[in-house]
Motif scaffolding. Sequence first.
Motif, PDB file in Angstrom:
ATOM      1  N   GLY A 357     -28.956  39.416 -11.470  1.00 14.90           N
ATOM      2  CA  GLY A 357     -28.740  38.354 -10.169  1.00 14.90           C
ATOM      3  C   GLY A 357     -28.386  37.109 -10.697  1.00 14.90           C
ATOM      4  O   GLY A 357     -28.022  35.959 -10.108  1.00 14.90           O
ATOM      5  N   MET A 358     -29.459  36.087 -11.333  1.00 13.47           N
ATOM      6  CA  MET A 358     -28.908  35.188 -11.440  1.00 13.47           C
ATOM      7  C   MET A 358     -27.383  34.766 -12.286  1.00 13.47           C
ATOM      8  O   MET A 358     -26.852  33.636 -11.504  1.00 13.47           O
ATOM      9  N   ARG A 359     -26.961  35.394 -12.873  1.00 16.94           N
ATOM     10  CA  ARG A 359     -25.493  34.954 -13.045  1.00 16.94           C
ATOM     11  C   ARG A 359     -24.696  35.410 -11.651  1.00 16.94           C
ATOM     12  O   ARG A 359     -23.398  34.185 -11.205  1.00 16.94           O
ATOM     13  N   GLU A 360     -24.969  35.646 -10.306  1.00 15.18           N
ATOM     14  CA  GLU A 360     -23.979  36.369  -9.742  1.00 15.18           C
ATOM     15  C   GLU A 360     -24.306  35.126  -8.633  1.00 15.18           C
ATOM     16  O   GLU A 360     -23.726  34.310  -8.230  1.00 15.18           O
ATOM     17  N   ARG A 361     -25.386  34.503  -8.170  1.00 14.01           N
ATOM     18  CA  ARG A 361     -26.105  33.546  -7.601  1.00 14.01           C
ATOM     19  C   ARG A 361     -25.117  31.902  -8.344  1.00 14.01           C
ATOM     20  O   ARG A 361     -24.599  31.393  -7.113  1.00 14.01           O
ATOM     21  N   VAL A 362     -24.997  32.039  -9.390  1.00 17.91           N
ATOM     22  CA  VAL A 362     -24.352  30.432 -10.060  1.00 17.91           C
ATOM     23  C   VAL A 362     -23.121  31.269  -9.669  1.00 17.91           C
ATOM     24  O   VAL A 362     -22.050  29.864  -9.570  1.00 17.91           O
ATOM     25  N   ALA A 363     -22.927  32.294  -9.910  1.00 18.49           N
ATOM     26  CA  ALA A 363     -20.622  32.155  -9.971  1.00 18.49           C
ATOM     27  C   ALA A 363     -20.799  32.197  -8.537  1.00 18.49           C
ATOM     28  O   ALA A 363     -19.611  31.539  -8.217  1.00 18.49           O
ATOM     29  N   MET A 364     -21.380  32.099  -7.204  1.00 14.45           N
ATOM     30  CA  MET A 364     -21.682  32.272  -5.685  1.00 14.45           C
ATOM     31  C   MET A 364     -20.818  30.784  -5.822  1.00 14.45           C
ATOM     32  O   MET A 364     -19.926  30.474  -4.605  1.00 14.45           O
ATOM     33  N   PHE A 365     -21.813  29.956  -6.640  1.00 16.33           N
ATOM     34  CA  PHE A 365     -21.382  28.838  -5.956  1.00 16.33           C
ATOM     35  C   PHE A 365     -20.257  28.133  -6.834  1.00 16.33           C
ATOM     36  O   PHE A 365     -20.184  26.679  -6.617  1.00 16.33           O
ATOM     37  N   GLY A 366     -19.369  28.783  -8.026  1.00 18.20           N
ATOM     38  CA  GLY A 366     -18.812  28.169  -8.800  1.00 18.20           C
ATOM     39  C   GLY A 366     -19.203  27.165  -9.968  1.00 18.20           C
ATOM     40  O   GLY A 366     -18.640  26.637 -11.154  1.00 18.20           O
ATOM     41  N   GLY A 367     -20.474  27.661 -10.072  1.00 21.01           N
ATOM     42  CA  GLY A 367     -21.463  27.711 -11.613  1.00 21.01           C
ATOM     43  C   GLY A 367     -20.755  27.931 -12.904  1.00 21.01           C
ATOM     44  O   GLY A 367     -20.595  29.334 -12.970  1.00 21.01           O
ATOM     45  N   ASP A 368     -21.727  27.540 -13.391  1.00 22.31           N
ATOM     46  CA  ASP A 368     -21.331  28.368 -14.925  1.00 22.31           C
ATOM     47  C   ASP A 368     -23.195  28.285 -15.740  1.00 22.31           C
ATOM     48  O   ASP A 368     -23.959  28.129 -15.805  1.00 22.31           O
ATOM     49  N   PHE A 369     -23.380  29.958 -16.382  1.00 24.25           N
ATOM     50  CA  PHE A 369     -24.087  30.475 -16.425  1.00 24.25           C
ATOM     51  C   PHE A 369     -24.551  30.974 -17.427  1.00 24.25           C
ATOM     52  O   PHE A 369     -23.569  31.378 -18.179  1.00 24.25           O
ATOM     53  N   GLU A 370     -25.139  30.585 -19.137  1.00 25.15           N
ATOM     54  CA  GLU A 370     -25.122  31.060 -19.876  1.00 25.15           C
ATOM     55  C   GLU A 370     -26.819  31.523 -20.299  1.00 25.15           C
ATOM     56  O   GLU A 370     -28.089  31.093 -20.007  1.00 25.15           O
ATOM     57  N   ALA A 371     -27.097  32.753 -20.883  1.00 28.14           N
ATOM     58  CA  ALA A 371     -28.098  32.725 -21.292  1.00 28.14           C
ATOM     59  C   ALA A 371     -27.986  33.530 -22.820  1.00 28.14           C
ATOM     60  O   ALA A 371     -27.398  34.176 -22.941  1.00 28.14           O
ATOM     61  N   GLY A 372     -29.097  33.005 -23.630  1.00 28.84           N
ATOM     62  CA  GLY A 372     -28.972  33.667 -24.547  1.00 28.84           C
ATOM     63  C   GLY A 372     -29.855  33.087 -26.201  1.00 28.84           C
ATOM     64  O   GLY A 372     -30.742  32.521 -25.289  1.00 28.84           O
ATOM     65  N   PRO A 373     -30.014  33.396 -26.913  1.00 30.98           N
ATOM     66  CA  PRO A 373     -30.844  33.040 -27.918  1.00 30.98           C
ATOM     67  C   PRO A 373     -30.725  30.767 -28.406  1.00 30.98           C
ATOM     68  O   PRO A 373     -29.756  30.565 -28.147  1.00 30.98           O
ATOM     69  N   ALA A 374     -31.732  30.327 -28.002  1.00 30.96           N
ATOM     70  CA  ALA A 374     -31.509  29.100 -28.569  1.00 30.96           C
ATOM     71  C   ALA A 374     -31.853  28.896 -29.689  1.00 30.96           C
ATOM     72  O   ALA A 374     -31.742  29.659 -30.957  1.00 30.96           O
TER      73      ALA A 374
END
Length: 391
Positions: A357-374
């Motif tokens: 859901g977060m990835r789809e929201r960000v992509a809808m506005f042409g943004g970049d999304f990342e999630a993973g180990p810091a």
Amino acid sequence: MAAPMVGLTMLARLQSVTAPLRRLAPPTFWTGFAVVLALYSLWLIDAWQRPVYITFCLLTTLPLALTWRWPVAVWATVAAGAVLASIAGVPATPTEFTAGLVALFVLTQRHSRLRSGSIAAVFALGTAFVRRQVNGFELAFELAIVALNWLLAGSVRTHRALVSALEERARSQEQIRSQEMRRAAAEERARIARELHDIVAHSLGVIVVQATAGGRVVDESPGEARAALEAVERTGRDALADMRRLLGVLREDGPSDRQPQPGLDQLEPLLERFRAAGLDLTAEIERPLPSLPSGLDLCVYRVLQEALTNCLKHAPSRAARLHLRSREGALNLSVFNDGDQTPASPGVNRGGHGLLGMRERVAMFGGDFEAGPAPDGGWCVAARLPLTVAA
């Protein structure tokens, strides 16, 4: 020359005189018109005492009753009757010329230009034969009337075709608008589904954490248990209010005034709710934040809400850090927590759809999304949303 001029006058006045009658059924209108024309023809040549005159008068007028059904056959009958009447010595009348013009006018509107033009040419030859005894000027005038009648009928046919095309185009556009409305409704339902997921995931996560904490301390510390229950009550009421607001959009008879969607102006109350739920949260927000469109504003709010909910559910005893700042025409946000570096941290296990859901929201506005180990341990959710594209 008097006969064709009278015929042209009758044809010119036909449109206005017969306007009320045209509202009748076609058989009724054309039968009445044919009878009136036949009686007028009989009266013009005083044919009551001459059976041959009566025969040809009726032959060149009464077939008009079937013009609405078979215009070509009617025209052929009228034309043949006029030629035979001329051979038999029956005086020419304006009615037979008018009948031929009316039949030609109708068939030109229903048949191709080539076919109707050929019939008009035959009509002109027949007129030349029937009116062979008149001078050249009168004959030329009568032939011009035939040509004008054919051209006028062709223009009417073109106009009707244009009107039909415009009506078809209007129907097509109406269907397109209807399809767009259905598509927009489907997109709205999908948006509401995402909103409901975020609300339920966030609220239930907080409720579970608070209920668990309250159950652990209910015997040793009733005050803390009472505070946890109060937090559960507040969270549940807020979730119900949000759900009623969203579901009200689907009701056709619902109230027209709707509360605005949450945005960054409600970020501080959101952070306080997480802190009250027990999350050790530190927020670094660079102010003033730029003014955002409502869609982007909601997107940022929901992404932060989902990321913090995951921190609360999967690492409630660890510290969490939120960073929000505007840099180089983009809004950068990130949420770190000191929990385990496992896929459980982002909240996508157990059938959840938080990351998606977060990835789809960000992509809808042409943004970049990342999630993973810091890099320094724990888990990180980061997003970059361009302000210019989103606007």
